[in-house]
Design an enzyme around this catalytic site. Sequence first.
Site, PDB file in Angstrom:
ATOM      1  N   GLU A  86      31.677   4.203 -54.338  1.00 54.86           N
ATOM      2  CA  GLU A  86      30.225   4.003 -54.229  1.00 54.86           C
ATOM      3  C   GLU A  86      29.524   4.440 -55.511  1.00 54.86           C
ATOM      4  OE1 GLU A  86      31.480   6.972 -54.200  1.00 54.86           O
ATOM      5  OE2 GLU A  86      29.798   8.146 -53.381  1.00 54.86           O
TER       6      GLU A  86
ATOM      7  N   ASP B 120      25.272   6.958 -58.245  1.00 48.99           N
ATOM      8  CA  ASP B 120      26.150   7.285 -57.117  1.00 48.99           C
ATOM      9  C   ASP B 120      25.319   7.299 -55.838  1.00 48.99           C
ATOM     10  OD1 ASP B 120      29.038   8.943 -56.640  1.00 48.99           O
ATOM     11  OD2 ASP B 120      27.459   9.299 -55.160  1.00 48.99           O
TER      12      ASP B 120
HETATM   13  N1  LIG Z   1      32.192   0.848 -46.912  1.00 49.85           N
HETATM   14  C1  LIG Z   1      32.739   1.289 -48.015  1.00 49.85           C
HETATM   15  N2  LIG Z   1      32.801   2.602 -48.277  1.00 49.85           N
HETATM   16  C2  LIG Z   1      33.325   3.020 -49.429  1.00 49.85           C
HETATM   17  C3  LIG Z   1      33.829   2.144 -50.374  1.00 49.85           C
HETATM   18  N3  LIG Z   1      34.285   2.868 -51.414  1.00 49.85           N
HETATM   19  C4  LIG Z   1      34.060   4.162 -51.128  1.00 49.85           C
HETATM   20  N4  LIG Z   1      33.473   4.272 -49.908  1.00 49.85           N
HETATM   21  C5  LIG Z   1      33.086   5.467 -49.187  1.00 49.85           C
HETATM   22  O1  LIG Z   1      32.142   6.216 -49.892  1.00 49.85           O
HETATM   23  C6  LIG Z   1      32.176   7.522 -49.363  1.00 49.85           C
HETATM   24  C7  LIG Z   1      31.978   8.529 -50.451  1.00 49.85           C
HETATM   25  O2  LIG Z   1      31.925   9.771 -49.867  1.00 49.85           O
HETATM   26  P1  LIG Z   1      31.717  11.085 -50.686  1.00 49.85           P
HETATM   27  O3  LIG Z   1      32.490  11.039 -51.955  1.00 49.85           O
HETATM   28  O4  LIG Z   1      31.980  12.221 -49.771  1.00 49.85           O
HETATM   29  O5  LIG Z   1      30.223  11.075 -51.146  1.00 49.85           O
HETATM   30  P2  LIG Z   1      28.907  10.896 -50.307  1.00 49.85           P
HETATM   31  O6  LIG Z   1      29.142  10.948 -48.844  1.00 49.85           O
HETATM   32  O7  LIG Z   1      28.205   9.680 -50.812  1.00 49.85           O
HETATM   33  O8  LIG Z   1      28.117  12.190 -50.716  1.00 49.85           O
HETATM   34  P3  LIG Z   1      27.426  12.506 -52.100  1.00 49.85           P
HETATM   35  O9  LIG Z   1      27.978  11.594 -53.116  1.00 49.85           O
HETATM   36  O10 LIG Z   1      27.791  13.945 -52.355  1.00 49.85           O
HETATM   37  O11 LIG Z   1      25.979  12.350 -51.881  1.00 49.85           O
HETATM   38  C8  LIG Z   1      33.499   7.675 -48.623  1.00 49.85           C
HETATM   39  O12 LIG Z   1      33.246   7.752 -47.229  1.00 49.85           O
HETATM   40  C9  LIG Z   1      34.243   6.402 -48.965  1.00 49.85           C
HETATM   41  O13 LIG Z   1      35.037   5.948 -47.887  1.00 49.85           O
HETATM   42  C10 LIG Z   1      33.789   0.752 -50.081  1.00 49.85           C
HETATM   43  O14 LIG Z   1      34.223  -0.108 -50.862  1.00 49.85           O
HETATM   44  N5  LIG Z   1      33.241   0.368 -48.914  1.00 49.85           N
END
Ligand SMILES: Nc1nc2c(ncn2[C@@H]2O[C@H](COP(=O)(O)OP(=O)(O)OP(=O)(O)O)[C@@H](O)[C@H]2O)c(=O)[nH]1
Length: 377
Positions: free
Chosen positions: A293, A249
């Site tokens: 992600e 992750d």
């Molecule tokens: N650019 C982009 N962002 C994505 C995609 N899928 C998920 N995200 C973003 O990934 C982010 C995940 O955020 P969180 O679940 O808060 O996790 P994080 O900010 O990585 O924090 P931690 O996992 O706790 O370290 C969100 O802002 C989603 O919008 C994608 O396909 N493209």
Amino acid sequence: MFTNDKLTELNDTISRVTKLTDSLSKYPNAVKIPLRVEAETLADSSSTAVMFDATFDATSANQNGKMAVVDNLQIRTLLNVINAISEAIFVINSAGVIEMINPLGAKLFGAPAEMLIGQTWTDYLQSPFKDEYQSLFDLWNNASDQSNKVTQFNHGPKEIIINRADSTLLEADLSLSCLPSIQIGSEPLFIGIMHNLTSHKAEYNKLRHLAHTDKLTGLANRHAFDDALQTNWNDSINHDQPLCLIIIDVDYFKIFNDQFGHVNGDKCLQKIAQVLADVLPSNNAMAARYGGEEFVVILPNSNPLTAEYIAKNIQRRINQLTFTDIGLPAQTKISVSQGIACERSGQYRTPTALVCAADTALYRAKSTGRNRINMSS
Ligand SMILES: Nc1nc2c(ncn2[C@@H]2O[C@H](COP(=O)(O)OP(=O)(O)OP(=O)(O)O)[C@@H](O)[C@H]2O)c(=O)[nH]1
């Protein structure tokens, strides 16, 4: 791939031919037709129509004492029907020798009809189909119960590979039916109807690839991961081999998106995917996008030490990623947290339990500071 409609259409074609020839045999005053039958020329005059092999010239009387007049009429009718139908059709005798073939059929075999008539059709089949059909014909010729063997012999569309006259291979499907009512002496005929599957196969493979691939990263998608995990799980249980799973992750990815925008966030995910694809130790291993992600790596026949080694490799390479090529500041760095779970001797009862264990390990990696690897105990 053929729909039920197509299947019904094929069966209809076969049954139409059978009914037509059966009904003709009911007319005792059938007009006598010369035994040597030359095919009608098709609308496409460039296509050579089918001819009968000389074996059909026999004028012997059948068991009822009637001359083979009706048979001749049936054959002529069959010939006309075959040439009129816009399907690739060939007719073989019980020795597997091609007796008739229409131009569409000849096209699939890659040779003119004249050249194909009199040849053994299985010579144009690729292994293992060649052996399968040769055995089937041997079975037919050795079996005694007529009605039973007809049912055993007939089959709907089955995929075959044709080894064409020019040595190229062509994927096709073949329906084969016995026409026992068409008797030349005591010999039954078999009618084969084929379809070229080349374009269907290409389309099918393209759609299959799309259905199993994550569009953004090009890695396997969640659907493909679920299938692969189940398959690897079964193999692991059946062959008593270890199976490891790493869930990965991205850390603070929301901040990355907020700071650099989602387009750059997407490019970042693509770079991560490339790292995962690069570190896979074998062709059996799989990297997939689990969602958002989150990524996952399946390591079949791997022990925890190997999994940890690969996770460290992932960590190092992700930490080394740079983003200046997409216009981000040189100091931009990212990290990932990873959870590992390994099935070794039955500690997880299902693949879902294995995923849950890796997920719990990932949670611990996150909660203890991120950019870490945690192994499920
Ligand atoms: N650019 C982009 N962002 C994505 C995609 N899928 C998920 N995200 C973003 O990934 C982010 C995940 O955020 P969180 O679940 O808060 O996790 P994080 O900010 O990585 O924090 P931690 O996992 O706790 O370290 C969100 O802002 C989603 O919008 C994608 O396909 N493209």
